[in-house]
Design a protein around this motif. Structure first.
Motif, short mmCIF file in Angstrom:
data_model
loop_
_atom_site.label_atom_id
_atom_site.label_comp_id
_atom_site.label_asym_id
_atom_site.label_seq_id
_atom_site.Cartn_x
_atom_site.Cartn_y
_atom_site.Cartn_z
N PRO A 57 0.84 -1.21 0.00
CA PRO A 57 0.00 0.00 0.00
C PRO A 57 0.87 1.26 0.00
O PRO A 57 1.87 1.34 0.70
N GLY A 58 0.47 2.21 -0.83
CA GLY A 58 1.22 3.47 -0.89
C GLY A 58 2.34 3.47 -1.90
O GLY A 58 2.89 4.53 -2.22
N ASP A 59 2.73 2.29 -2.42
CA ASP A 59 3.81 2.25 -3.41
C ASP A 59 3.28 2.68 -4.77
O ASP A 59 2.10 2.52 -5.08
N THR A 60 4.19 3.21 -5.61
CA THR A 60 3.78 3.69 -6.93
C THR A 60 3.27 2.56 -7.83
O THR A 60 2.56 2.83 -8.80
N VAL A 61 3.64 1.32 -7.54
CA VAL A 61 3.14 0.21 -8.36
C VAL A 61 1.62 0.11 -8.29
O VAL A 61 0.97 -0.29 -9.26
N VAL A 62 1.03 0.51 -7.16
CA VAL A 62 -0.42 0.45 -7.02
C VAL A 62 -1.07 1.44 -7.98
O VAL A 62 -2.02 1.12 -8.70
N ARG A 63 -0.57 2.66 -8.01
CA ARG A 63 -1.13 3.67 -8.91
C ARG A 63 -0.95 3.27 -10.37
O ARG A 63 -1.84 3.44 -11.20
N ASP A 64 0.21 2.69 -10.70
CA ASP A 64 0.46 2.27 -12.06
C ASP A 64 -0.53 1.19 -12.49
O ASP A 64 -1.08 1.22 -13.59
N LEU A 65 -0.77 0.22 -11.61
CA LEU A 65 -1.73 -0.84 -11.93
C LEU A 65 -3.16 -0.30 -12.00
O LEU A 65 -3.96 -0.77 -12.83
N GLU A 66 -3.49 0.67 -11.16
CA GLU A 66 -4.83 1.26 -11.24
C GLU A 66 -5.07 1.89 -12.61
O GLU A 66 -6.16 1.75 -13.19
N LEU A 67 -4.07 2.59 -13.12
CA LEU A 67 -4.21 3.20 -14.43
C LEU A 67 -4.37 2.14 -15.52
O LEU A 67 -5.22 2.26 -16.41
N ARG A 68 -3.56 1.10 -15.44
CA ARG A 68 -3.63 0.05 -16.46
C ARG A 68 -4.97 -0.68 -16.42
O ARG A 68 -5.60 -0.91 -17.46
N VAL A 69 -5.39 -1.07 -15.23
CA VAL A 69 -6.65 -1.79 -15.10
C VAL A 69 -7.82 -0.89 -15.51
O VAL A 69 -8.76 -1.34 -16.18
N GLY A 70 -7.75 0.39 -15.14
CA GLY A 70 -8.82 1.31 -15.51
C GLY A 70 -8.97 1.46 -17.01
O GLY A 70 -10.08 1.43 -17.54
N GLU A 71 -7.86 1.60 -17.72
CA GLU A 71 -7.93 1.75 -19.18
C GLU A 71 -8.42 0.46 -19.84
O GLU A 71 -9.23 0.50 -20.77
N ALA A 72 -7.94 -0.68 -19.38
CA ALA A 72 -8.39 -1.95 -19.95
C ALA A 72 -9.86 -2.19 -19.66
O ALA A 72 -10.60 -2.69 -20.50
N ARG A 73 -10.27 -1.80 -18.48
CA ARG A 73 -11.66 -1.99 -18.10
C ARG A 73 -12.61 -1.20 -19.02
O ARG A 73 -13.65 -1.71 -19.45
N LEU A 74 -12.24 0.04 -19.33
CA LEU A 74 -13.07 0.84 -20.23
C LEU A 74 -13.17 0.18 -21.60
O LEU A 74 -14.21 0.19 -22.24
N LEU A 75 -12.07 -0.41 -22.05
CA LEU A 75 -12.07 -1.07 -23.36
C LEU A 75 -12.92 -2.34 -23.32
O LEU A 75 -13.67 -2.62 -24.26
N VAL A 76 -12.83 -3.10 -22.25
CA VAL A 76 -13.53 -4.39 -22.16
C VAL A 76 -15.03 -4.21 -21.99
O VAL A 76 -15.82 -4.89 -22.63
N TYR A 77 -15.44 -3.27 -21.13
CA TYR A 77 -16.84 -3.21 -20.73
C TYR A 77 -17.67 -2.12 -21.36
O TYR A 77 -18.89 -2.15 -21.29
N ALA A 78 -17.04 -1.10 -21.94
CA ALA A 78 -17.82 0.05 -22.39
C ALA A 78 -18.18 0.00 -23.86
O ALA A 78 -18.82 0.90 -24.36
N GLY A 79 -17.79 -1.04 -24.57
CA GLY A 79 -17.99 -1.06 -26.01
C GLY A 79 -19.44 -0.97 -26.45
O GLY A 79 -19.76 -0.29 -27.41
N ARG A 80 -20.33 -1.62 -25.72
CA ARG A 80 -21.72 -1.66 -26.16
C ARG A 80 -22.43 -0.33 -25.96
O ARG A 80 -23.49 -0.10 -26.51
N ARG A 81 -21.84 0.60 -25.16
CA ARG A 81 -22.49 1.87 -24.92
C ARG A 81 -21.76 3.02 -25.59
O ARG A 81 -21.98 4.17 -25.28
N ARG A 82 -20.88 2.71 -26.53
CA ARG A 82 -20.05 3.72 -27.14
C ARG A 82 -20.86 4.80 -27.82
O ARG A 82 -20.49 5.96 -27.87
N GLY A 83 -22.00 4.43 -28.45
CA GLY A 83 -22.80 5.41 -29.17
C GLY A 83 -23.39 6.46 -28.27
O GLY A 83 -23.81 7.52 -28.73
N ARG A 84 -23.47 6.21 -26.97
CA ARG A 84 -24.02 7.18 -26.04
C ARG A 84 -22.93 7.88 -25.26
O ARG A 84 -23.15 8.37 -24.15
#
Length: 355
Positions: A58-85
């Motif tokens: 906790p508190g290490d920069t690796v946590v923030r780095d992984l949050e960014l990576r997971v967040g970007e991948a998550r948007l790609l994986v789950y948001a595709g069906r709502r892209r038109g909105r």
């Protein structure tokens, strides 16, 4: 497990996830069926790594780095069906999520405004002559009349409103743009605006015109200061991406944070305009009494931050445990991952049909 071993063992798949995200360029349809399946696997594995990193480091920069990576991948994986909105979704959900996702930046930005304001107000009460010299000429008239708006002519009211709105837009823009300097200009602009606010307030209160100060700033000021704080938070986030890039290069870290910060400022701009419209009706509000000013200002502020709390938290909840560490939503995450597998099967079927 040591941090070095943790990073060494898993860094290859994190980089592979980055490559697939970059290859998709915001659209999962650009990936082959095999790549979509691999994206789901890497996403699940990296989300698990994030949960482990939060617990072990906790508190290490690796946590923030992984949050960014997971967040970007998550948007790609789950948001595709709502892209038109996307446009509607931005104003209804995404903007509020971006505001709410970094509360520390908001708190720091608020402290950089309001703590100097309190100190400047005390200084102005103690040494009004010196504080008067600090206040720019275009704002000085407001400190010299018992009830600023009722004692201004129509032309003076219009000019003062324009100056206030222009100043706050400049401060918000500078607070954001200052992030590119590592946040130095952001910090300075927030402090200066707080000192200016406190000096004007201290001068008016010291002259026995505290009601006039409330009358002058409350109706539009609560919302405008909220926008300045949010703009400052965007600049601080941008600056921190440069100062502490984590496992990424500074250029890559800045590239990841910049789109969020730009969206933060663009989403805040209409609220500044709304505050300017309220400022334009300042004379009418002043004649109705100070409590009307307070009611309008508090109401606008409550509306804005209420949306941040309700909309931001609702959207954050959808990010799931892989981003927020909420183990109670694992079943919902599994159901969404099943949707990803179904999409992958559809894409593979399409590939086979084309062959």
């Amino acid at each position: 497990m040591s941090l070095d071993r943790f990073v060494t063992q898993r860094n290859a798949r994190w980089n592979e996830l980055d490559r697939l995200v970059n290859l998709a360029d915001g659209k999962a349809e650009r990936l082959s069926g095999q790549h979509v399946l691999r994206l789901g696997e890497l996403y699940r594995a990296t989300a698990a790594d994030l949960a482990l990193a939060r617990r072990r480091f906790p508190g290490d920069t690796v946590v923030r780095d992984l949050e960014l990576r997971v967040g970007e991948a998550r948007l790609l994986v789950y948001a595709g069906r709502r892209r038109g909105r996307g446009f509607v979704r931005f104003w209804r959900e995404d903007y509020w999520r971006i505001v709410a996702e970094r509360p520390k930046a908001l708190l720091i930005a608020a402290a950089l405004v309001f703590l100097p304001a309190l100190l400047a107000a005390g200084w102005a009460l103690h040494d009004p002559a010196a504080a008067t010299g600090l206040v720019p000429g275009q704002f000085r008239a407001a400190t010299e009349t018992p009830h600023p708006w009722t004692h201004f002519s129509a032309s003076e009211q219009s000019a003062f409103s324009a100056e206030v709105l222009t100043n706050n837009i400049k401060v918000t823009a500078l607070a954001f743009a200052g992030g590119i300097t590592g946040g130095v200009l952001t910090v300075l602009s927030l402090i200066y605006n707080g000192v200016l606010l406190g000096a004007i307030g201290g001068l008016m209160i010291g002259a026995g015109n505290g009601t006039g100060f409330v009358d002058l700033v409350t109706a539009h000021g609560v919302l405008e200061m909220s926008c300045i704080v949010v703009g400052g938070a965007a600049g601080l986030r941008l600056g921190w991406a440069i100062i502490d890039p984590g496992l990424m290069t500074r250029t890559a870290s800045l590239a990841k944070e910049a789109p969020r910060s730009v969206l933060l400022v663009l989403g805040t701009a209409p609220w500044l305009v709304l505050a300017g419209i309220v400022e334009g009706f300042r004379a009418q509000l002043a004649t109705a009494g100070v409590w009307v000013d307070v009611a309008v200002g508090v109401g606008l502020g409550a509306l804005y931050w209420g949306l941040v709390i309700t909309r931001g938290s609702q959207r954050s909840a959808r990010l799931g445990p892989e981003v927020l560490g909420d183990a109670g939503r694992r079943q919902g995450r599994r159901r969404r991952l099943d949707d990803v597998s179904a999409r992958a099967a559809e894409l593979r079927a399409d590939d086979s049909a084309r062959v």
